[in-house]
Design an enzyme around this catalytic site. Structure first.
Site, PDB file in Angstrom:
ATOM      1  CB  THR A  67      74.074  -5.258  63.388  1.00 48.32           C
ATOM      2  OG1 THR A  67      73.223  -4.414  64.144  1.00 48.32           O
ATOM      3  CG2 THR A  67      74.989  -4.406  62.523  1.00 48.32           C
ATOM      4  CB  CYS A 114      77.052  -1.454  68.633  1.00 45.73           C
ATOM      5  SG  CYS A 114      75.790  -2.330  69.536  1.00 45.73           S
TER       6      CYS A 114
HETATM    7  C1  UGA Z   1      75.424   2.432  69.515  1.00 51.65           C
HETATM    8  C2  UGA Z   1      74.668   3.501  68.705  1.00 51.65           C
HETATM    9  O1  UGA Z   1      74.750   4.754  69.375  1.00 51.65           O
HETATM   10  C3  UGA Z   1      73.191   3.098  68.535  1.00 51.65           C
HETATM   11  O2  UGA Z   1      72.526   4.058  67.708  1.00 51.65           O
HETATM   12  C4  UGA Z   1      73.131   1.710  67.866  1.00 51.65           C
HETATM   13  O3  UGA Z   1      71.814   1.273  67.677  1.00 51.65           O
HETATM   14  C5  UGA Z   1      73.868   0.717  68.759  1.00 51.65           C
HETATM   15  O4  UGA Z   1      75.243   1.155  68.904  1.00 51.65           O
HETATM   16  C6  UGA Z   1      73.804  -0.620  68.077  1.00 51.65           C
HETATM   17  O5  UGA Z   1      74.382  -0.758  66.997  1.00 51.65           O
HETATM   18  O6  UGA Z   1      73.105  -1.499  68.559  1.00 51.65           O
HETATM   19  P1  UGA Z   1      75.650   1.844  72.102  1.00 51.65           P
HETATM   20  O7  UGA Z   1      76.519   0.709  71.714  1.00 51.65           O
HETATM   21  O8  UGA Z   1      74.611   1.630  73.144  1.00 51.65           O
HETATM   22  O9  UGA Z   1      74.862   2.422  70.826  1.00 51.65           O
HETATM   23  O10 UGA Z   1      76.634   2.987  72.605  1.00 51.65           O
HETATM   24  P2  UGA Z   1      76.745   4.560  72.374  1.00 51.65           P
HETATM   25  O11 UGA Z   1      75.793   5.301  73.197  1.00 51.65           O
HETATM   26  O12 UGA Z   1      76.795   4.856  70.934  1.00 51.65           O
HETATM   27  O13 UGA Z   1      78.214   4.810  72.986  1.00 51.65           O
HETATM   28  C7  UGA Z   1      79.360   4.211  72.362  1.00 51.65           C
HETATM   29  C8  UGA Z   1      80.626   4.682  73.039  1.00 51.65           C
HETATM   30  O14 UGA Z   1      80.842   6.072  72.766  1.00 51.65           O
HETATM   31  C9  UGA Z   1      80.628   4.547  74.559  1.00 51.65           C
HETATM   32  O15 UGA Z   1      81.888   4.071  74.971  1.00 51.65           O
HETATM   33  C10 UGA Z   1      80.371   5.970  75.038  1.00 51.65           C
HETATM   34  O16 UGA Z   1      80.884   6.247  76.303  1.00 51.65           O
HETATM   35  C11 UGA Z   1      81.103   6.774  73.968  1.00 51.65           C
HETATM   36  N1  UGA Z   1      80.602   8.160  73.816  1.00 51.65           N
HETATM   37  C12 UGA Z   1      79.345   8.412  73.391  1.00 51.65           C
HETATM   38  C13 UGA Z   1      81.466   9.216  74.086  1.00 51.65           C
HETATM   39  O17 UGA Z   1      82.650   9.019  74.474  1.00 51.65           O
HETATM   40  N2  UGA Z   1      81.010  10.494  73.909  1.00 51.65           N
HETATM   41  C14 UGA Z   1      79.755  10.766  73.488  1.00 51.65           C
HETATM   42  O18 UGA Z   1      79.413  11.957  73.329  1.00 51.65           O
HETATM   43  C15 UGA Z   1      78.893   9.701  73.221  1.00 51.65           C
END
Ligand code: UGA
Length: 422
Positions: free
Chosen positions: A122, A256
């Site tokens: 990224t 991320c």
């Molecule tokens: C994120 C993006 O979702 C991916 O699409 C992207 O490819 C990735 O970053 C990246 O740039 O490599 P990720 O870091 O694995 O993925 O995490 P997420 O699943 O997005 O969760 C991020 C945060 O949001 C976590 O702390 C999670 O607990 C929180 N979250 C997520 C919530 O509090 N509520 C939700 O409904 C979803």
């Protein structure tokens, strides 16, 4: 089938390599971390990622996946070279590109004529050009192919993506990269490099905005006496909003979203645009961590209190604690004189002396005044609440993920505070 080299075996590089080998390509992955490469050569995967170890072993057994330390060995026979090196945040929020430049310079002399370099790290707008300059090989095309992999579901995200985005100056080059995904049923979008690079940041920035919005709606629900689950379910039925990524929590984290939101603000600043909306999104997230601590403080005086923190990973399904809300909240609690005992099913240590990490949840609850649930592990739903009650000295639960059985806790004499619930 093609010969692919992957430089960097973090969760993006390793997922990319293992999945391409699974799709039938010949893949060589390189990393400067000798210990990691030795482990991977024996099929040991150092990160907690569902299905990844199985795919790595499948690749090793089929002979289509191998691991080397020297990137020159990896790239010399490759048709495609994927750059998946870390792009950490530097001071001020911009992206530090030293690993990317070093990798590009290192492989330059060894890539064969006609190969394509694919930038999956990224990176800010303009980095495709930067890699071209660092390689100084006019005969080699460089394209952007941002990853949209979530930790915990990276394999299925790679094999069943919502879209594949390829940013290239030459349509024929883009078509060759698109062909690598021919067995994947997903729309392939071909753009110029700047649009592909921006799309990655814009997607993560939007997801972060959605989450900060959800968390602030939870705060509004608490203030006006509404129930956040009902409010968000009603919102999610609207197809323009959508029901995904709509779960309130302790604030968002990970390797991320925090980095990419800061990077897009920094990129916009450099280009003369004040992205004030995004600053508000980050501010709302900091306030969300603080709101969890305020809930703890509403039931005990923080100085000298013992807090059992359930969850250290930034979300369930991973052992990654980078920018984890749990550590942000632990930091605020420690600053105010609380003691923190923590348990996470996937995390054995966090390298912070003041946080005592225990591998048993009941041991973590021992002597605690307040239990704070920060990560949404299913294990926490199945806890023996009588044993938890026995272990704690006072009976308060702050459930920052709304996963605990509120009625069962109340009936055992606990106080209960969720997020956006009354
Ligand atoms: C994120 C993006 O979702 C991916 O699409 C992207 O490819 C990735 O970053 C990246 O740039 O490599 P990720 O870091 O694995 O993925 O995490 P997420 O699943 O997005 O969760 C991020 C945060 O949001 C976590 O702390 C999670 O607990 C929180 N979250 C997520 C919530 O509090 N509520 C939700 O409904 C979803």
């Amino acid at each position: 089938m093609s010969k692919i080299a992957v430089i960097g075996t973090g969760y993006v590089g390793l997922t990319t390599g293992a999945c391409f080998a699974h799709l039938g390509h010949d893949v060589v992955c390189a990393d400067i971390d000798v210990g990691k490469i030795r482990s991977l050569q024996t099929g040991d995967v150092p990160i907690h990622e569902a299905g990844l170890e199985e795919l790595v072993r499948e690749g090793l057994e089929s002979g289509r996946l191998s691991f080397v330390v020297d990137s020159a060995d990896a790239v010399c026979g490759a048709d495609f070279v994927y750059l998946c090196v870390p792009t950490p945040q530097s001071d001020g929020g911009s992206v530090d590109l030293k690993h990317l430049k070093a990798a590009a310079a290192e492989i330059s002399a060894h890539i064969r004529h006609g190969a394509i370099v694919v930038n999956k790290s990224t990176v800010p707008v303009g980095s495709t050009l930067l890699v071209e300059e660092a390689m100084d090989r006019p005969d080699i095309a460089v394209v952007s192919n941002p990853e949209f992999l979530r930790e915990g579901t990276a394999i299925s995200d790679f094999l069943n993506p919502d879209r594949v985005v390829i940013g290239a100056d030459e349509p024929t080059v883009a078509d060759r990269v698109a062909d690598l995904h021919s067995s994947i049923a997903a729309p392939v979008m071909i753009t110029d490099p700047a649009s592909a690079e921006t799309a990655k940041y814009a997607a993560n920035a939007f997801l972060a905005t959605k989450l900060s919005f959800v968390n602030t709606i939870a705060a509004v629900c608490e203030a006006v006496g509404a129930d956040v689950d009902d409010v968000l379910t009603a919102m999610g039925y609207d197809q323009r909003i959508g029901g995904e990524f709509l779960v309130p929590g302790p604030g968002w984290g990970g390797s991320c979203l925090p980095k990419d939101t800061r990077a897009i603000i920094s990129m916009a600043d450099d280009a003369g645009y004040d992205f004030s909306l995004m600053r508000g999104v980050l501010k709302a997230n900091d306030e969300q961590f603080k709101r969890v601590v305020d809930k703890v403080e509403s039931v005990v005086s923080l100085s000298g209190a013992t807090v059992a923190l359930f969850g250290l990973a930034f979300k369930a399904g991973t052992d990654d604690t980078r920018n984890s809300p749990a550590l942000e909240i632990a930091g605020l609690l420690l600053d105010q004189g609380a003691k923190v005992r923590a348990h996470d099913p996937a995390v054995a240590a966090v390298g912070i002396d003041e946080i005592t990490v225990l591998d048993d949840p009941y041991a973590a609850a021992d002597g605690a005044d307040v239990l704070v649930v920060v990560t949404e592990w299913d294990e926490f739903r199945l806890l023996d609440l009588d044993k938890i009650a026995e272990a704690m000295v006072s009976h308060h639960v702050v459930d920052a993920r709304n996963i605990m059985d509120r009625e069962a806790l109340l009936s055992r004499g606990f106080t209960y505070q969720g997020v956006g619930r009354n």
